[in-house]
Design a protein around this motif. Sequence first.
Motif, PDB file in Angstrom:
ATOM      1  N   GLY A  57       0.830  -1.198   0.000  1.00 49.44           N
ATOM      2  CA  GLY A  57       0.000   0.000   0.000  1.00 49.44           C
ATOM      3  C   GLY A  57       0.859   1.239   0.000  1.00 49.44           C
ATOM      4  N   SER A  58       0.293   2.276   0.531  1.00 46.73           N
ATOM      5  CA  SER A  58       1.000   3.549   0.572  1.00 46.73           C
ATOM      6  C   SER A  58       1.938   3.594   1.771  1.00 46.73           C
ATOM      7  N   LEU A  59       2.779   4.582   1.785  1.00 54.77           N
ATOM      8  CA  LEU A  59       3.652   4.805   2.926  1.00 54.77           C
ATOM      9  C   LEU A  59       2.806   5.071   4.173  1.00 54.77           C
ATOM     10  N   ALA A  60       1.675   5.727   3.996  1.00 53.48           N
ATOM     11  CA  ALA A  60       0.790   6.021   5.131  1.00 53.48           C
ATOM     12  C   ALA A  60       0.273   4.741   5.783  1.00 53.48           C
ATOM     13  N   SER A  61      -0.096   3.740   4.987  1.00 54.60           N
ATOM     14  CA  SER A  61      -0.605   2.494   5.580  1.00 54.60           C
ATOM     15  C   SER A  61       0.518   1.718   6.264  1.00 54.60           C
ATOM     16  N   ALA A  62       1.711   1.740   5.698  1.00 56.89           N
ATOM     17  CA  ALA A  62       2.854   1.083   6.334  1.00 56.89           C
ATOM     18  C   ALA A  62       3.210   1.787   7.642  1.00 56.89           C
ATOM     19  N   ALA A  63       3.153   3.114   7.646  1.00 56.72           N
ATOM     20  CA  ALA A  63       3.443   3.880   8.864  1.00 56.72           C
ATOM     21  C   ALA A  63       2.387   3.610   9.931  1.00 56.72           C
ATOM     22  N   ALA A  64       1.121   3.505   9.532  1.00 53.24           N
ATOM     23  CA  ALA A  64       0.053   3.209  10.496  1.00 53.24           C
ATOM     24  C   ALA A  64       0.239   1.825  11.105  1.00 53.24           C
ATOM     25  N   LEU A  65       0.638   0.856  10.294  1.00 49.30           N
ATOM     26  CA  LEU A  65       0.914  -0.485  10.802  1.00 49.30           C
ATOM     27  C   LEU A  65       2.054  -0.437  11.822  1.00 49.30           C
ATOM     28  N   TYR A  66       3.140   0.180  11.452  1.00 50.54           N
ATOM     29  CA  TYR A  66       4.294   0.274  12.347  1.00 50.54           C
ATOM     30  C   TYR A  66       3.924   0.984  13.643  1.00 50.54           C
ATOM     31  N   ARG A  67       3.268   2.131  13.512  1.00 45.75           N
ATOM     32  CA  ARG A  67       2.876   2.930  14.673  1.00 45.75           C
ATOM     33  C   ARG A  67       1.983   2.120  15.623  1.00 45.75           C
ATOM     34  N   THR A  68       1.019   1.417  15.074  1.00 47.25           N
ATOM     35  CA  THR A  68       0.096   0.635  15.893  1.00 47.25           C
ATOM     36  C   THR A  68       0.808  -0.529  16.558  1.00 47.25           C
ATOM     37  N   TRP A  69       1.617  -1.246  15.814  1.00 45.62           N
ATOM     38  CA  TRP A  69       2.323  -2.416  16.337  1.00 45.62           C
ATOM     39  C   TRP A  69       3.292  -2.021  17.451  1.00 45.62           C
ATOM     40  N   VAL A  70       4.014  -0.914  17.261  1.00 45.42           N
ATOM     41  CA  VAL A  70       5.020  -0.496  18.243  1.00 45.42           C
ATOM     42  C   VAL A  70       4.374   0.188  19.448  1.00 45.42           C
ATOM     43  N   ARG A  71       3.498   1.146  19.227  1.00 44.03           N
ATOM     44  CA  ARG A  71       2.928   1.924  20.328  1.00 44.03           C
ATOM     45  C   ARG A  71       2.032   1.114  21.244  1.00 44.03           C
ATOM     46  N   THR A  72       1.468   0.043  20.735  1.00 51.23           N
ATOM     47  CA  THR A  72       0.617  -0.786  21.589  1.00 51.23           C
ATOM     48  C   THR A  72       1.410  -1.875  22.287  1.00 51.23           C
ATOM     49  N   GLY A  73       2.695  -1.959  22.001  1.00 47.42           N
ATOM     50  CA  GLY A  73       3.526  -2.991  22.614  1.00 47.42           C
ATOM     51  C   GLY A  73       3.281  -4.367  22.029  1.00 47.42           C
ATOM     52  N   ALA A  74       2.608  -4.423  20.892  1.00 50.18           N
ATOM     53  CA  ALA A  74       2.265  -5.716  20.283  1.00 50.18           C
ATOM     54  C   ALA A  74       3.508  -6.512  19.918  1.00 50.18           C
ATOM     55  N   GLY A  75       4.501  -5.844  19.370  1.00 49.95           N
ATOM     56  CA  GLY A  75       5.728  -6.544  19.008  1.00 49.95           C
ATOM     57  C   GLY A  75       6.441  -7.092  20.227  1.00 49.95           C
ATOM     58  N   ALA A  76       6.508  -6.288  21.277  1.00 52.74           N
ATOM     59  CA  ALA A  76       7.171  -6.722  22.506  1.00 52.74           C
ATOM     60  C   ALA A  76       6.423  -7.869  23.178  1.00 52.74           C
ATOM     61  N   SER A  77       5.102  -7.897  22.996  1.00 55.52           N
ATOM     62  CA  SER A  77       4.315  -8.959  23.625  1.00 55.52           C
ATOM     63  C   SER A  77       4.232 -10.207  22.754  1.00 55.52           C
ATOM     64  N   GLY A  78       4.852 -10.156  21.576  1.00 58.53           N
ATOM     65  CA  GLY A  78       4.897 -11.332  20.710  1.00 58.53           C
ATOM     66  C   GLY A  78       3.741 -11.448  19.732  1.00 58.53           C
ATOM     67  N   PRO A 119       2.276 -11.334  16.385  1.00 66.76           N
ATOM     68  CA  PRO A 119       2.981 -11.351  15.105  1.00 66.76           C
ATOM     69  C   PRO A 119       2.435 -10.340  14.091  1.00 66.76           C
ATOM     70  N   VAL A 120       3.299 -10.019  13.155  1.00 61.50           N
ATOM     71  CA  VAL A 120       2.909  -9.218  11.999  1.00 61.50           C
ATOM     72  C   VAL A 120       3.295 -10.031  10.766  1.00 61.50           C
ATOM     73  N   VAL A 121       2.350 -10.137   9.831  1.00 57.24           N
ATOM     74  CA  VAL A 121       2.571 -10.859   8.581  1.00 57.24           C
ATOM     75  C   VAL A 121       2.531  -9.836   7.455  1.00 57.24           C
ATOM     76  N   LEU A 122       3.587  -9.811   6.657  1.00 60.38           N
ATOM     77  CA  LEU A 122       3.711  -8.825   5.581  1.00 60.38           C
ATOM     78  C   LEU A 122       3.664  -9.518   4.226  1.00 60.38           C
ATOM     79  N   LEU A 123       2.745  -9.067   3.388  1.00 61.83           N
ATOM     80  CA  LEU A 123       2.651  -9.575   2.019  1.00 61.83           C
ATOM     81  C   LEU A 123       3.652  -8.795   1.172  1.00 61.83           C
ATOM     82  N   ASN A 124       4.738  -9.443   0.828  1.00 63.53           N
ATOM     83  CA  ASN A 124       5.854  -8.808   0.137  1.00 63.53           C
ATOM     84  C   ASN A 124       5.700  -8.866  -1.388  1.00 63.53           C
ATOM     85  N   HIS A 125       4.486  -8.720  -1.860  1.00 61.44           N
ATOM     86  CA  HIS A 125       4.197  -8.757  -3.297  1.00 61.44           C
ATOM     87  C   HIS A 125       4.978  -7.649  -4.007  1.00 61.44           C
ATOM     88  N   HIS A 126       5.659  -8.010  -5.081  1.00 62.16           N
ATOM     89  CA  HIS A 126       6.504  -7.069  -5.828  1.00 62.16           C
ATOM     90  C   HIS A 126       7.497  -6.358  -4.908  1.00 62.16           C
TER      91      HIS A 126
END
Length: 188
Positions: free
Chosen positions: A112-133, A135-142
Motif C-alpha cells: 500500500g502507501s507509505l501512510a498504511s505502512a506507517a500506520a501499521l508500524y505505529r500501531t504495532w510499536v505503540r501498543t507494545g504488540a511486538g514486545a508482547s509477541g 505477530p505481523v505478517v507482511l505480504l511482500n508482493h513485488h
Amino acid sequence: MAGSVATAIPALAVFASDKGPGDAERGSIMAQAGTILARHGVRIICLADETLDAIPLITSARAAGGEVLIVADAGFQAPAALSEVPVERIDDPEERIRRVGELAQAFVGLPGSLASAAALYRTWVRTGAGASGKPVVLLNHHRAFEAMRGMVTDVLSHSVDHSDRIVVFTDSVDDLWNKVAWALNVAS
C-alpha cells in the motif's frame, strides 16, 4: 453441542491502501486478501485515521461472509457501500491505535502507501504488540516490504529471540492465510 470445542474467531488488524503511486494491483490484492481471510473466519479490523483506504479489502471480506470492524475518529463517514459495517468511534488518535492493538491477535500489512505502512508500524510499536509477541505478517508482493525483510534479517534477528516468528513474510496472496495461521499458532 456436547463434545464440541469452541474456537475463537481470530482478529487481525489489516493495514492496506490503494491510494497514491505504486502497484496498480493493490486494489485487487486487497480484494483477494479480504476474500481469503473471510473464508477462514477471520475478523478484520481496519483503522481509519481521517480516511479509509482499504475499501476493496472490506467489501470483498463482507461479500465472502466475513466480519469487519472499523475503528475511526468521531467524524468518520463511511462510504454508502460500507454503511452496514460496524464502526467504533474513538476521537483520540492514541486511543484508536491502542484499541486496534488491544483487539488484534496479529497484524497484516498488504502492499500500500507509505501512510498504511506507517500506520501499521505505529500501531504495532505503540501498543507494545511486538514486545508482547503479537505477530505481523507482511505480504511482500513485488518486494513491497523488501527493506523490512532486510532489516529483520540484519538487525532484528540478532536482537530479538524468534524474530522469524514475530515478523513473517509471504510473497503471494494465496499463501497469506498459511502464514497468518502459522504465526497465530506459534504466538499462542
